[in-house]
Design a protein around this motif. Structure first.
Motif, PDB file in Angstrom:
ATOM      1  N   TYR A 242      54.071  29.744  77.078  1.00 36.03           N
ATOM      2  CA  TYR A 242      53.591  31.063  76.425  1.00 36.03           C
ATOM      3  C   TYR A 242      53.868  31.096  75.041  1.00 36.03           C
ATOM      4  CZ  TYR A 242      53.282  31.929  81.311  1.00 36.03           C
ATOM      5  OH  TYR A 242      52.631  31.906  82.795  1.00 36.03           O
ATOM      6  N   ASP A 246      58.592  36.992  74.686  1.00 36.73           N
ATOM      7  CA  ASP A 246      57.782  38.091  74.720  1.00 36.73           C
ATOM      8  C   ASP A 246      56.373  38.175  75.539  1.00 36.73           C
ATOM      9  OD1 ASP A 246      59.888  39.791  73.597  1.00 36.73           O
ATOM     10  OD2 ASP A 246      58.999  39.868  71.537  1.00 36.73           O
ATOM     11  N   ARG A 247      55.796  37.073  75.141  1.00 33.32           N
ATOM     12  CA  ARG A 247      54.482  36.648  75.693  1.00 33.32           C
ATOM     13  C   ARG A 247      54.548  36.307  77.274  1.00 33.32           C
ATOM     14  NH1 ARG A 247      50.784  32.710  72.262  1.00 33.32           N
ATOM     15  NH2 ARG A 247      49.423  33.333  74.256  1.00 33.32           N
ATOM     16  N   VAL A 249      56.776  37.615  79.178  1.00 37.60           N
ATOM     17  CA  VAL A 249      56.763  38.842  79.875  1.00 37.60           C
ATOM     18  C   VAL A 249      55.649  39.529  79.898  1.00 37.60           C
ATOM     19  CG1 VAL A 249      57.995  41.158  79.671  1.00 37.60           C
ATOM     20  CG2 VAL A 249      59.391  39.421  78.910  1.00 37.60           C
ATOM     21  N   SER A 250      54.758  39.727  79.003  1.00 31.52           N
ATOM     22  CA  SER A 250      53.523  40.311  78.923  1.00 31.52           C
ATOM     23  C   SER A 250      52.371  39.578  79.502  1.00 31.52           C
ATOM     24  CB  SER A 250      53.023  40.652  77.542  1.00 31.52           C
ATOM     25  OG  SER A 250      52.948  39.600  76.711  1.00 31.52           O
ATOM     26  N   GLU A 251      52.267  38.243  79.466  1.00 32.68           N
ATOM     27  CA  GLU A 251      51.082  37.510  80.032  1.00 32.68           C
ATOM     28  C   GLU A 251      51.569  36.685  81.460  1.00 32.68           C
ATOM     29  OE1 GLU A 251      49.637  34.956  77.085  1.00 32.68           O
ATOM     30  OE2 GLU A 251      49.534  36.225  75.475  1.00 32.68           O
ATOM     31  N   GLY A 254      53.185  39.656  83.452  1.00 32.36           N
ATOM     32  CA  GLY A 254      52.325  40.880  83.561  1.00 32.36           C
ATOM     33  C   GLY A 254      52.909  42.347  83.417  1.00 32.36           C
ATOM     34  N   LEU A 255      53.665  42.345  82.755  1.00 33.32           N
ATOM     35  CA  LEU A 255      54.355  43.568  82.547  1.00 33.32           C
ATOM     36  C   LEU A 255      53.944  44.081  81.138  1.00 33.32           C
ATOM     37  CD1 LEU A 255      58.343  42.875  83.133  1.00 33.32           C
ATOM     38  CD2 LEU A 255      56.332  43.828  84.940  1.00 33.32           C
ATOM     39  N   SER A 256      53.393  45.320  81.482  1.00 33.56           N
ATOM     40  CA  SER A 256      52.966  46.283  80.411  1.00 33.56           C
ATOM     41  C   SER A 256      54.248  46.707  79.451  1.00 33.56           C
ATOM     42  CB  SER A 256      52.288  47.529  80.839  1.00 33.56           C
ATOM     43  OG  SER A 256      53.096  48.538  81.426  1.00 33.56           O
ATOM     44  N   PRO A 257      54.033  47.170  78.219  1.00 32.31           N
ATOM     45  CA  PRO A 257      54.966  47.746  77.463  1.00 32.31           C
ATOM     46  C   PRO A 257      55.726  49.091  78.083  1.00 32.31           C
ATOM     47  CG  PRO A 257      52.962  47.085  75.988  1.00 32.31           C
ATOM     48  CD  PRO A 257      52.665  47.020  77.247  1.00 32.31           C
ATOM     49  N   GLU A 259      55.936  49.585  81.299  1.00 30.04           N
ATOM     50  CA  GLU A 259      56.778  49.202  82.202  1.00 30.04           C
ATOM     51  C   GLU A 259      58.088  48.606  81.803  1.00 30.04           C
ATOM     52  OE1 GLU A 259      54.129  47.425  86.059  1.00 30.04           O
ATOM     53  OE2 GLU A 259      53.910  46.435  84.189  1.00 30.04           O
ATOM     54  N   VAL A 260      58.027  47.803  80.722  1.00 31.14           N
ATOM     55  CA  VAL A 260      59.259  47.514  80.096  1.00 31.14           C
ATOM     56  C   VAL A 260      59.951  48.578  79.379  1.00 31.14           C
ATOM     57  CG1 VAL A 260      59.990  45.988  78.131  1.00 31.14           C
ATOM     58  CG2 VAL A 260      58.284  45.117  79.212  1.00 31.14           C
TER      59      VAL A 260
END
Length: 269
Positions: A242, A246-247, A249-251, A254-257, A259-260
């Motif tokens: 990734y 951070d990527r 986590v997001s990609e 699949g957690l959105s900002p 959700e974080v």
């Protein structure tokens, strides 16, 4: 119960690993010396789950503290005593997230504390058969599979979402997540959570290595111990797959900002 299905051949292989143990490997960490006992005893002191502990109390790089009493990491729950179950009920456990394969669950069904909901997030059972065979001795390949295996990211994300949602509603409670020994799948999931919250890498590694202490891992033990290089392999695979954590986590997860942020609000004081 929330669950994902696992392919039977993969589950059978993992079940055999649990039942008979992997081949002896020289890469298993030696246990900590007596002087290396943790300064803070995080154990829940459960007779049937010696690696059960609180994930709270750690400081983040920005000076905040991970709340205690919100998230617990443990080994499997099939050996819990009535007193253990009563303690988990007292601690307010409302969600129990099981990272094991279908075969492991059949061999050792969880004992769930009163008032808790059981969720199943099989972390490794859906891996392709050749890849799964390569992980049976544990070690670096297994930890890389925690990022690359089908369904692995969804399992980690499921736990994090349960934690984020645990503070909502009229009866907020704690989340407990576990695998079999509470050291590998559970160790990586705990490492991800603490890293997302902003705990530094050295402290994340320290928490991971505590499994050696609480499991009393003997030198050369092919099943009981963990090793820093295994955890490092997972973080290296995150960077390889990734580019950054951070990527991942997001990609990957699949957690959105949003959700974080909710996760941090729930976990940080």
């Amino acid at each position: 119960m929330v669950h994902r299905s696992a392919r039977v051949p993969a589950a059978v292989l993992m079940g055999a690993l649990v039942a008979f143990g992997p081949a002896v490997s020289a890469s298993v960490a030696a246990p900590p010396a007596a002087g290396d006992a943790p300064a803070v005893d995080r154990s829940l002191r459960l007779a049937g789950a010696p690696n059960a502990r609180d994930l709270g109390g750690y400081r983040t790089v920005d000076g905040r503290t991970v709340r205690t009493g919100v998230v617990f990491r443990t080994d499997q729950l099939n050996n819990l005593t009535p007193a253990d179950l009563a303690e988990l009920t007292r601690l307010g456990v409302r969600e129990v997230d099981d990272l094991r394969t279908v075969y492991e669950r059949a061999l050792g069904p969880d004992r769930i504390p009163a008032g808790a909901r059981a969720n199943w997030y099989d972390m490794i059972g859906a891996a392709p058969l050749p890849e799964l065979v390569s992980t049976l001795a544990g070690g670096n390949d297994l930890y890389r599979a925690f990022i690359t295996a089908p369904g692995a990211n969804q399992a980690v994300a499921g736990v994090l979402r349960d934690i984020a949602g645990s503070g909502t509603g009229a009866d907020p409670g704690a989340v407990l997540f576990h695998c079999t020994a509470g050291k590998d799948r559970t160790g990586w999931t705990a490492a991800v959570l603490l890293t997302v919250l902003g705990v530094d890498r050295a402290t994340v590694t320290e928490d991971y290595l505590l499994s050696n202490h609480y499991r009393a891992a003997a030198a050369g033990d092919p099943v009981g111990g963990v090793r820093q290089e295994w955890l490092d392999s997972a973080f290296e695979q995150v960077a390889r797959s990734y580019g950054s954590f951070d990527r991942y986590v997001s990609e990957g997860l699949g957690l959105s900002p949003a959700e974080v942020d909710t996760l941090k609000q729930r976990m940080l004081g």
